[in-house]
Design an enzyme around this catalytic site. Structure first.
Site, short mmCIF file in Angstrom:
data_model
loop_
_atom_site.label_atom_id
_atom_site.label_comp_id
_atom_site.label_asym_id
_atom_site.label_seq_id
_atom_site.Cartn_x
_atom_site.Cartn_y
_atom_site.Cartn_z
N HIS A 282 -12.47 -5.40 8.16
CA HIS A 282 -13.32 -5.09 7.15
C HIS A 282 -14.60 -4.56 7.34
O HIS A 282 -15.61 -4.64 6.90
CB HIS A 282 -13.47 -6.41 6.37
CG HIS A 282 -12.56 -7.48 5.94
ND1 HIS A 282 -11.52 -7.76 6.82
CD2 HIS A 282 -11.78 -7.54 4.55
CE1 HIS A 282 -10.33 -8.41 6.03
NE2 HIS A 282 -10.83 -8.30 4.76
N GLU B 281 0.78 -1.36 0.09
CA GLU B 281 -0.02 0.10 -0.05
C GLU B 281 0.87 1.22 -0.16
O GLU B 281 0.43 2.27 -0.71
CB GLU B 281 -0.83 -0.04 1.19
CG GLU B 281 -2.18 -0.93 0.87
CD GLU B 281 -1.72 -2.56 1.29
OE1 GLU B 281 -0.70 -2.59 1.65
OE2 GLU B 281 -2.73 -3.26 0.89
C1 LIG Z 1 -2.09 -5.00 3.92
C2 LIG Z 1 -3.10 -5.90 3.33
N1 LIG Z 1 -3.40 -5.61 1.97
C3 LIG Z 1 -4.42 -6.16 1.14
C4 LIG Z 1 -5.19 -7.11 1.94
C5 LIG Z 1 -6.15 -8.18 1.01
N2 LIG Z 1 -5.60 -9.43 0.91
C6 LIG Z 1 -6.08 -10.09 1.62
S1 LIG Z 1 -5.36 -11.59 1.10
C7 LIG Z 1 -4.68 -11.07 -0.25
C8 LIG Z 1 -4.01 -11.94 -0.96
C9 LIG Z 1 -2.78 -12.64 -0.23
O1 LIG Z 1 -1.96 -13.13 -1.09
P1 LIG Z 1 -0.85 -14.26 -0.51
O2 LIG Z 1 -0.01 -13.52 0.39
O3 LIG Z 1 -0.10 -14.84 -1.66
O4 LIG Z 1 -1.54 -15.14 0.39
P2 LIG Z 1 -2.70 -16.53 0.00
O5 LIG Z 1 -3.90 -15.81 0.05
O6 LIG Z 1 -2.37 -16.85 -1.56
O7 LIG Z 1 -2.32 -17.56 0.69
C10 LIG Z 1 -4.92 -9.91 -0.13
C11 LIG Z 1 -4.25 -8.78 -1.24
C12 LIG Z 1 -4.73 -7.31 3.13
N3 LIG Z 1 -5.39 -8.27 3.96
N4 LIG Z 1 -3.57 -6.94 3.89
#
Ligand SMILES: Cc1ncc(C[n+]2csc(CCOP(=O)(O)OP(=O)(O)O)c2C)c(N)n1
Ligand SMILES: Cc1ncc(C[n+]2csc(CCOP(=O)(O)OP(=O)(O)O)c2C)c(N)n1
Ligand SMILES: [Mg+2]
Ligand SMILES: [Mg+2]
Lengths: 426, 334, 334, 426
Positions: C135, C66
């Site tokens: 959220h 971000e």
């Molecule tokens: C700081 C932050 N930015 C955005 C999000 C929204 N978000 C939740 S899960 C996700 C994707 C996460 O991907 P990854 O780290 O590869 O984990 P996975 O879900 O694939 O296990 C996002 C963008 C968040 N939870 N926290």
């Protein structure tokens, strides 16, 4: 004492080849979504760095398969192998059960399925000591009850949450560790050494560094395992925390669950190199790659890092290559089948951790082929799998948790304004 | 005849130093972390001697990583430690913002009391000294709007020491605003008690009694209010000046009692106006003291601008003694 | 006879989608950046089709960073671009906080107008939907207290489209709160003009006229206020409900005119109470409308707690229609 | 066209040995403060990782000194050499002049002296094109007027700030680019491609990535140079920005001015490796080390990275080893003489960039020894140096700026509430 001080010094600040990764494994670890020629719905190939093709080797390897004797798994018995297999079933069954309950509208919130990624949780937790700390995130729900489960599945005093607590949490009941105040994976336990995460990705790694810093101050030798998606490694706080841990040589082991997608974003838009383990190189700490489908490979790599950490040599990163079976969350299942190519999904699911561990057990003679064929959970979607596909003790165990959860009450309204502040004064 | 020890007056920063030294001695589970607090002893010297006395593992020279500083402190607190975090300037707290509001502040709430967070984040704050945009901030409102944080701002050496000690014994996270302009201000030096004492969080202090208007403030603005009160006195009015000291928890009782007497209320602070704490206190007075008010409860704050560098500009956007005296006069004669 | 096209009612998220699509077409120097906004088309589908139409270099799937998202947008704006930033949920804005309040918000000010920052940060916000602590946030107060940012929060499809387009044409940074609970709410669907239109920032909208009390709000709380007004109507009272739409700039004129008529003021929002925007508006009314007020100007807000998960808990801490109706009644009969 | 596509691929994602660093240089680059045996006032040696002793090589080197022909400096003429030397004098004189003015109480705010670090600024800026962007921070004051100074010291239309503007800024006058709204180095120019920094360290690197992203969208080929202290590399936003730049192969060149102290904190408490260039390894981008005392070495390394960046190959990091002569800011001068060992300070100041460049010019026959001896600014403290130690055109140039500043008015009060928002609508 077999290690000399200079041993430690010699291996301490370059990415280490302390583990081997046979060539064949390297191939198994590579999913097509990281590659520009197979991009799913990616619209602008120019945005993709061309040199991802020239992949770095997974880890430095001496070119021949390692002999088992030098691996942590050498100390595991037949019982351990069978227990690991059973835990894989348990983790899988829990996830499938939740998927079914969710589909029936019995749960609120989002299920971030750990389907196909269970070997990472089971393998990484198996060798921990009870007082070690862990920091699971959204996709790691089974980790909460798998922690210290070796102290007895039915031992409620072990250093992990009970299946009842976990189900109560998912069912949003007051009997959960959060008293239904925060959702799903946002739980933990101070007493049981589990850090409570927020939604903010990578946000608990500094806390992980902090708990072991405090432990070291107290003369302890606990380590901490933090779990992170590969996408989350782009967060600034990831960098700050690992840097801090590296400077202070803290026993922080960061597991990167590289399931190749961060929601709808593939690897190459999150990171410029194909292997997220290479993040370690910027901190001069070991960066290992494990086959996230093989519970024993995960176990070996984690135990090497645990030993390294406990010896005071500092943090490390283990990238576990895996593949997200379904959508990012259950709300994303349908879309994920579109933004990811079908062959990729099939390839990603093809190396089911249960099947792989079964095969190993059969090969070792720890399991008869007939027994192996008895419970056919592997590669089955939640809608296809039934209770018969799992060992009855696994089904029973989860059932007990679900029943407890269903019978538990929701929290009373007035609790909503409680616990904003702690009352007592130290 | 033995020489009688001369009672020594101490300044604001000495009071803070003593608080840190005493609490570190008193509580073996206390850790200090921040940038340049060890070898250097802090930019302003607040932690001088601490690392020498308590070692580098309890007085940590952290990398320039505010988020990790806050986050590791959360982990230490989870594992039984009390932590003092220094922000080199309170302005840099924004770099650790998420860890503060989402991780630390909510920890006790979301775990239903499983874990408390005895962490104090302290740092030099405030304008009026040519520090420009990034060495002048009073950003307490961000944290007052983030449930789970206590917020404190002392204006005297006695309070600085007593509040810091109280904050370090509180099981909750506290954001502690030190006014750097007061650190070494001779006119506010005072004797401090020999013995251990605290100033409990949540108790305001009447700095000057009066019957014609209640002027509430905190930090260095308290002195502006007192100067305005002196000015009003010449005009024949008696202003009551209340130093809030603790913003959350807030001592509403003292405020209401005062307004019941004066029937006028003016709140002064140097933070930006919109959504600042001055407006919040005004809104509270509407709610809990409306019946006593014979004039609108008003606020005097910084304009809704950053703090600019040049003296002429800085003076223009910040509350002045004249602003306070004029508005108070307007309210008294409303 | 040719078939006459049936006028179609559109929901809030469709209105947002149209705004983005139209502004991207209109302005070749506009870029969109955020997590999962390209390949996926955004978590809620708000940017669906954008990358297909405008390419991956103008619709950027950013890493989960971000701070870098905001910071690179600042750089793009400095080099002539207009940027739409999506926060996947507005809750995650805290991770880019420093870049927003210290880099982006102040840019025009500290450069004496050398560089303006046409950047809109938009994202799904608001509680009442079981989203729990991370959220559900309405964190607009942080930004309202940080000079240099405009803040907007639409409650209808028409306003969503018109305000987003206005925000994207504004040379200043705008934090744009979308209420995710309204995205697909059928009851608020409405026809949208065929032709290009904007809703200027800084104009409130009277949603319901009344003479007995002014109730101001924004976002989904507007509907709670309207429901409370309907309730009051049964009791024989006519509440005027004002949808602020734009928080900064704020339409004080409409507020004062209304209070001049009703002599009662109640402000409602779902953010935490202390230092929230509700208190700020109350304080402003004290200042600019005190003479009209026959009762204290009051606020109804979330309690000073995070938003908890379980429905029972969430309901307990958030403002309800009953809270609003009861307090309004109290004020009317004051 | 001499480079083939495969050339690019081959060097694109490992730390590159695209520059050479003779062994002797390596030694020159090592200051004792990074070493545990010489820790200044560091009280707890345990906190220091023992293996800093086992330093990684500065850059990969082929073991012999490079021939000049392959270096960027090969294209420089005698005039360039002499101009570079003059610019070193200019940067030094500006700093010394400010130190004197500050000491006389004529300036408000803090002077973060660039004394002894001038070669980094002069060398890095010399080869830039006018429309390239830069992002200087607190210790880089001379960078603002050195940018594009090749277009003529007296050319006010060049793509850099004028000496008048810069002095007006330091003197807090309304004629400065910030109209005295923000202090010292917090200036820039949209038109002249200089990013305006805040105080928040590493906070402008994302903006740097953004300006060149926009430039690329417009079909441009500008690069951006960002300057950072070594301590600032621990910031989360540093990581996020470099990661973003690496993913998108943006022409962002990050110069790490490793002056071995971040305020009162030495290298080993900020980073676990002795060479901050190794941060690059975690992003798979080139990480070079330059001798920050040698303007030509800085020039060479920067030009290699500029060429690499302009060719679309992506970002890079150049660590320039140097040493902070005085305190962190002028308020810290006295303390810094205590928390840093005297031998270290002397060693750190011993390789004065002016002296080094003079020596090279003499050796090359570009400067007579007599001329070289004329202006003896090198190694002189601000209190020791006088105008006679500098070429008169340098003194004149700065004097002009100072006079302009002194005569300029302070801003009028009402400007304090102006420009919070931009008025026009696009
Ligand atoms: C700081 C932050 N930015 C955005 C999000 C929204 N978000 C939740 S899960 C996700 C994707 C996460 O991907 P990854 O780290 O590869 O984990 P996975 O879900 O694939 O296990 C996002 C963008 C968040 N939870 N926290
Ligand atoms: C985010 C942030 N945290 C803390 C500071 C306070 N601070 C100013 S300069 C400095 C040290 C910087 O060290 P380094 O990056 O090595 O640069 P140098 O001053 O040595 O050139 C610190 C901690 C700041 N400006 N910004
Ligand atoms: Mg992932
Ligand atoms: Mg430095």
């Amino acid at each position: 004492m077999s290690r000399s001080v200079s041993d430690g010094l010699a291996i301490s600040h370059r990415p280490l080849a302390i583990s081997l990764c046979p060539e064949t494994l390297n191939q198994a670890l590579t999913f097509p979504c990281g590659k520009p020629e197979n991009q799913g719905t990616i619209l602008n190939p120019q945005a993709i760095s061309g040199d991802i093709l020239a992949s770095t080797p997974a880890t430095k390897t001496n070119g021949k398969a390692d002999s088992e004797g030098s691996l942590a798994r050498a100390h595991l018995t037949k019982d351990d192998y069978l227990e690991l297999l059973k835990q894989l079933y348990l983790a899988r069954y829990f996830d499938i059960r939740l998927a079914k309950e969710k589909r029936r509208g019995r749960l609120t919130g989002t299920l971030y399925s750990s389907h196909n990624q269970e070997a990472i949780l089971v393998g990484s937790l198996y060798g921990l000591r009870p007082n070690d700390w862990i920091s699971p995130i959204h996709r790691d729900m089974p980790a909460f009850f798998l922690k210290d489960i070796r102290a007895g599945w039915d031992n409620n005093d072990r250093m992990g949450l009970t299946i009842e607590e976990l189900c109560a949490q998912v069912w949003c009941k007051v009997t959960s560790p959060s008293r239904a105040r925060d959702n799903w994976s946002h739980i933990g336990s101070k007493a049981k050494h589990i850090i409570h995460s927020t939604s903010m990705l990578a946000g608990t790694i500094p806390a992980a560094a902090g708990v072991v810093y405090a432990d070291r101050l107290n003369g302890g030798d606990a380590v901490v395992l933090t779990y992170n998606g590969e996408g989350s490694t782009a967060q600034g706080v990831f960098h700050e925390a690992i840097n801090f841990a590296a400077v202070h040589k803290l026993p922080v082991i960061t597991i990167i669950e590289n399931n190749h997608w961060a929601y709808g974003t593939p690897n190459h838009l999150e990171y410029s190199l194909p292997d997220f383990a290479r993040r370690a190189d910027g901190y001069g700490i070991p960066g290992l790659i494990a086959d996230g489908q093989d519970v024993l490979d995960v176990y070996d790599k984690v135990m090497e890092c645990v030993e390294y950490a406990r010896a005071g040599k500092g943090p490390s990163i283990i990238e576990c290559k895996t593949y997200r079976s379904y959508g990012h969350g259950d709300h994303d299942d349908d879309r994920a089948a579109k933004y990811r190519p079908q062959e990729e999904i099939e390839m990603g699911r093809s190396r089911d951790p249960i099947a792989i561990m079964k095969g190993i057990c059969v090969e070792k003679g720890y399991l008869s082929q007939a027994d192996a064929d008895k419970y056919k959970a592997e590669r089955k979607h939640a809608t296809e799998a039934s209770d018969e596909d799992f060992p009855p003790e696994v089904v029973e165990y989860v059932k007990r948790g679900v029943e407890f959860a269903v019978q538990s009450p929701a929290p009373e309204a007035h609790e909503g304004s409680m616990w904003v502040f702690a009352e007592e004064t130290k | 005849m033995a020489a009688v020890a001369q009672p020594t007056k101490k300044n604001y920063i000495t009071a803070l130093k003593e608080a840190l030294m005493e609490e570190m001695s008193r509580n073996n589970d206390m850790v200090c972390i921040g940038e340049d607090i060890g070898i250097l002893g802090s930019a302003f010297g607040t932690t001088e001697g601490l690392q020498e006395k308590f070692g580098a593992s309890r007085v940590i020279d952290a990398p320039i990583s505010e988020a990790a500083i806050v986050g590791t402190s959360v982990g230490m607190a989870l594992n039984g430690k009390t932590v003092m975090i220094e922000m080199q300037f309170i302005d840099f707290i924004s770099c650790g913002f998420d860890q503060i509001v989402n991780m630390m502040a909510t920890y006790h709430y979301r775990t239903a009391g499983d874990a408390s967070m005895p962490i104090v984040i302290r740092g030099p704050a405030g304008a009026y000294s040519g520090g420009a945009l990034y060495h002048s901030q009073m950003n307490e409102s961000w944290f007052l709007n983030s449930p789970g944080l206590k917020v404190v701002c002392p204006s005297t050496p006695y309070d600085a020491k007593g509040l810091l000690k109280a904050a370090l014994r509180d099981p909750n996270p506290v954001i502690f605003y030190e006014i750097k302009n007061l650190y070494r201000l001779p006119k506010i030096e005072e004797e401090l008690p020999e013995e251990d004492y605290i100033v409990p969080l949540g108790e305001a202090k009447i700095r000057r009694e009066g019957k014609d208007i209640t002027i509430a403030s905190y930090g260095q603005n308290v002195y502006h209010c007192l100067d305005a009160a002196a000015h009003l006195e010449k005009q024949g009015y008696e202003a009551e000046v209340i130093d809030l000291r603790s913003l959350n928890p807030l001592d509403e009782k003292t405020l209401v009692e005062s307004v019941a007497k004066t029937n006028r209320f003016l709140m002064v602070n140097e933070a930006p106006k919109t959504c600042g704490f001055a407006g919040d206190v005004v809104a509270r007075m509407s709610d809990i003291a409306f019946e006593y008010l014979d004039a609108p409860p008003l606020r005097i704050t910084r304009m809704d601008t950053p703090v600019p560098w040049a003296k002429s500009l800085e003076t223009h956007v910040l509350p002045s003694v004249k602003d306070i005296a004029d508005t108070a006069h307007k309210l008294i004669t409303y």
